[in-house]
Design an enzyme around this catalytic site. Structure first.
Site, PDB file in Angstrom:
ATOM      1  N   THR A 123      23.313 -93.922  12.009  1.00  0.00           N
ATOM      2  CA  THR A 123      23.116 -92.744  11.171  1.00  0.00           C
ATOM      3  C   THR A 123      22.888 -93.113   9.699  1.00  0.00           C
ATOM      4  OG1 THR A 123      24.326 -90.853  10.244  1.00  0.00           O
ATOM      5  CG2 THR A 123      25.665 -92.603  11.115  1.00  0.00           C
ATOM      6  N   ASP A 124      22.220 -92.226   8.984  1.00  0.00           N
ATOM      7  CA  ASP A 124      22.054 -92.421   7.528  1.00  0.00           C
ATOM      8  C   ASP A 124      23.397 -92.329   6.802  1.00  0.00           C
ATOM      9  OD1 ASP A 124      22.429 -89.660   7.884  1.00  0.00           O
ATOM     10  OD2 ASP A 124      20.580 -89.055   6.871  1.00  0.00           O
ATOM     11  N   GLU A 125      24.415 -91.753   7.467  1.00  0.00           N
ATOM     12  CA  GLU A 125      25.687 -91.505   6.786  1.00  0.00           C
ATOM     13  C   GLU A 125      26.455 -92.783   6.462  1.00  0.00           C
ATOM     14  OE1 GLU A 125      27.882 -88.153   8.354  1.00  0.00           O
ATOM     15  OE2 GLU A 125      26.057 -87.283   9.180  1.00  0.00           O
TER      16      GLU A 125
ATOM     17  N   TYR B  11      33.959 -90.647  10.637  1.00  0.00           N
ATOM     18  CA  TYR B  11      32.773 -90.765  11.501  1.00  0.00           C
ATOM     19  C   TYR B  11      31.852 -91.860  10.980  1.00  0.00           C
ATOM     20  CZ  TYR B  11      27.991 -89.859  13.074  1.00  0.00           C
ATOM     21  OH  TYR B  11      26.709 -90.017  13.558  1.00  0.00           O
TER      22      TYR B  11
ATOM     23  N   LYS C 164      30.810 -95.533  12.640  1.00  0.00           N
ATOM     24  CA  LYS C 164      29.425 -95.917  12.947  1.00  0.00           C
ATOM     25  C   LYS C 164      29.065 -97.197  12.186  1.00  0.00           C
ATOM     26  CE  LYS C 164      26.745 -94.062  15.139  1.00  0.00           C
ATOM     27  NZ  LYS C 164      26.464 -94.178  16.592  1.00  0.00           N
TER      28      LYS C 164
END
Ligand SMILES: NC(=O)c1ccc[n+]([C@@H]2O[C@H](COP(=O)([O-])OP(=O)(O)OC[C@H]3O[C@@H](n4cnc5c(N)ncnc54)[C@H](O)[C@@H]3O)[C@@H](O)[C@H]2O)c1
Length: 334
Positions: free
Chosen positions: A123-125, A149, A153
Site C-alpha cells: 500500500t501507499d500508506e 495497519y 504492511k
C-alpha cells in the site's frame, strides 16, 4: 501456469481472479483464503465451477496449509491481509499476526517450493502522510508508517525484500493507492457511503472531509499486477498511482450520482492518527507501459449502479457489523 492467489475472496483478490481467468484462460488459479469477516465466496460464484479455479479455505499463518497450497505453484500473488485501518486501531496484534507472520510463512514455503515469482501487494500508506504541497512519494522514499495497519504492511514489505536478498527468492512488490470497484466490502468508505445512501441513511465523513487520497479502479490494479509479472524486474518495487481527491469531493460525487444533497453528510470525528494525504508517483510503472484505463468520473457511476443492482451481495454484510470507526474512537477516548 499455476497461480496461488492469497486473499482471493477479498475485494481486490476476487477482482484479480475474475480478471485472471478471463485474460489467462489456460492458467490454473488456486485461491487460499481464511474467509475472515472480509472474505466473501459470494464474490466468486460465477467462477466456482470453472475447472481452472480451486478454492482452499485456510489461514496463511498455518505452515501446513500454506505448504500444501504452494505445491506445484509457479507464481504467488499475495493479497491476504487485515486491511482496514480502523480495525487496526482496535486490534493491532491481529494485523501483526496476519500481515507480518502470515507473509513470512508464505515466503518460507515459496523458497522451499522454488516458485518462479512471489508478487507482494502493498500500500501507499507505508510511506506515511504528505502535506498539501509535498511532492508525491516515489519508490525510493524511506518508509514512515503511522498506523498499525501501515506498519504491519511495511513489515511485510521488508520481509519480502529480505527473502530476495537472503535466499534469492524472485520477488516483486507493488504499492497501490486506494482501490474502488465492485465487490468492495461495505465497511470501506466508497461502498459504505453508497450503501448508506441507498438505505436512506446519512454518510459519516471524518473532519470536514479535507483528507486526500488517490483512487485507482480495481481492474486497473489487476492489469498493473499482470504487467509487473510480465515485464517487472525481479527485486523491484512499482507504485500504482490513482487520481487524487479529497474525501469531501468523493462524497459529493456519490451524492450527485444519486441525486442527493449535502444534508446527507454527517461530519464525525477524525480517526486516531488520521493521515492527511497520500500520493504516489507512478512513472516507473508507466515506463513499463501501464496506463489507467478507468476514471472516477466515468466509473464511479458504474460502481454505484453495481451496488444498486446487487443488494443480495452487500445487504447481508451490513446487518450485524459494528461501526468500526466509532468503536476505534471510543476504545481510546474512554
Ligand atoms: N483496498 C485497498 O484500497 C488497498 C489499497 C492498497 C493496498 N491494499 C492491499 O491489497 C490487499 C488486498 O486488499 P483488499 O482491500 O482486497 O482486502 P480485503 O480486506 O477486502 O480482503 C482480504 C482478504 O484476505 C483474507 N484473509 C485475511 N486474513 C487472512 C489469513 N490470515 N489467511 C488467509 N486469508 C486471510 C480475507 O478473508 C479476505 O478475503 C491487502 O494486502 C491490502 O493491504 C488494498
Amino acid at each position: 501456469m499455476r497461480i496461488l492467489v492469497t486473499g482471493g475472496a477479498g475485494f481486490i483478490g476476487s477482482n484479480l481472479i475474475h480478471y485472471w481467468l478471463k485474460n489467462h484462460p489456460d492458467d490454473q488459479v488456486v485461491n487460499l483464503d481464511a474467509l475472515t469477516y472480509a472474505g466473501h465466496l459470494e464474490s466468486l460464484t460465477d467462477v466456482e465451477n470453472n475447472p481452472n479455479y480451486k478454492f482452499i479455505k485456510g489461514d496463511i499463518t498455518d505452515q501446513k496449509i500454506v505448504s500444501d497450497a504452494m505445491n506445484g505453484v509457479d507464481i504467488v500473488i499475495h493479497f491476504a491481509a487485515e486491511s482496514h485501518v480502523d480495525r487496526s486501531i482496535i486490534d493491532p496484534l491481529q494485523f501483526v499476526k496476519t500481515n507480518i507472520l502470515g507473509t513470512a510463512v508464505l515466503l518460507n514455503a515459496a523458497v522451499e517450493t522454488e516458485v518462479k515469482r512471489f508478487h507482494h501487494i502493498s500500500t501507499d500508506e507505508v510511506y506515511g502522510e504528505l502535506g498539501p504541497n509535498d511532492p508525491p512519494f516515489g519508490e525510493k522514499n524511506a518508509y514512515a508508517p503511522r498506523t498499525p495497519y501501515a506498519a504491519s504492511k511495511a513489515g511485510s514489505d521488508h520481509l519480502v525484500r529480505a527473502y530476495h536478498q537472503t535466499y534469492g527468492l524472485p520477488v516483486t512488490i507493488s504499492n497501490c493507492a486506494n482501490n474502488f470497484g465492485s465487490y468492495h466490502d461495505p465497511e470501506k468508505l466508497i461502498p459504505r457511503f453508497i450503501t448508506n445512501l441507498l438505505e436512506g441513511k446519512r454518510v459519516p465523513l471524518m473532519g470536514k472531509g479535507e483528507n486526500i487520497r488517490e483512487w485507482l479502479h480495481v481492474l486497473d490494479h489487476a492489469a498493473a499486477i499482470d504487467l509487473v509479472l510480465k515485464k517487472g524486474e525481479i527485486g523491484e518495487t512499482y507504485l500504482i498511482q490513482g487520481e487524487e481527491k479529497t474525501n469531501l469531493e468523493i462524497t459529493q460525487m456519490i451524492l450527485k450520482i444519486l441525486g442527493l444533497g449535502e444534508d446527507m453528510i454527517e461530519f464525525v470525528e477524525h480517526r486516531l492518527g488520521h493521515d492527511f494525504r497520500y500520493a504516489i508517483d507512478g512513472s516507473k510503472l508507466k515506463s513499463l507501459g501501464w496506463e489507467r484505463k478507468h476514471s472516477l468520473e466515468e466509473d464511479l457511476p458504474i460502481v454505484v449502479s453495481w451496488y444498486k443492482e446487487n443488494e443480495w451481495w452487500w445487504k447481508p454484510l451490513k446487518g450485524n457489523r459494528p461501526n468500526v470507526d466509532r468503536v476505534a474512537q471510543k476504545s481510546y477516548n474512554q
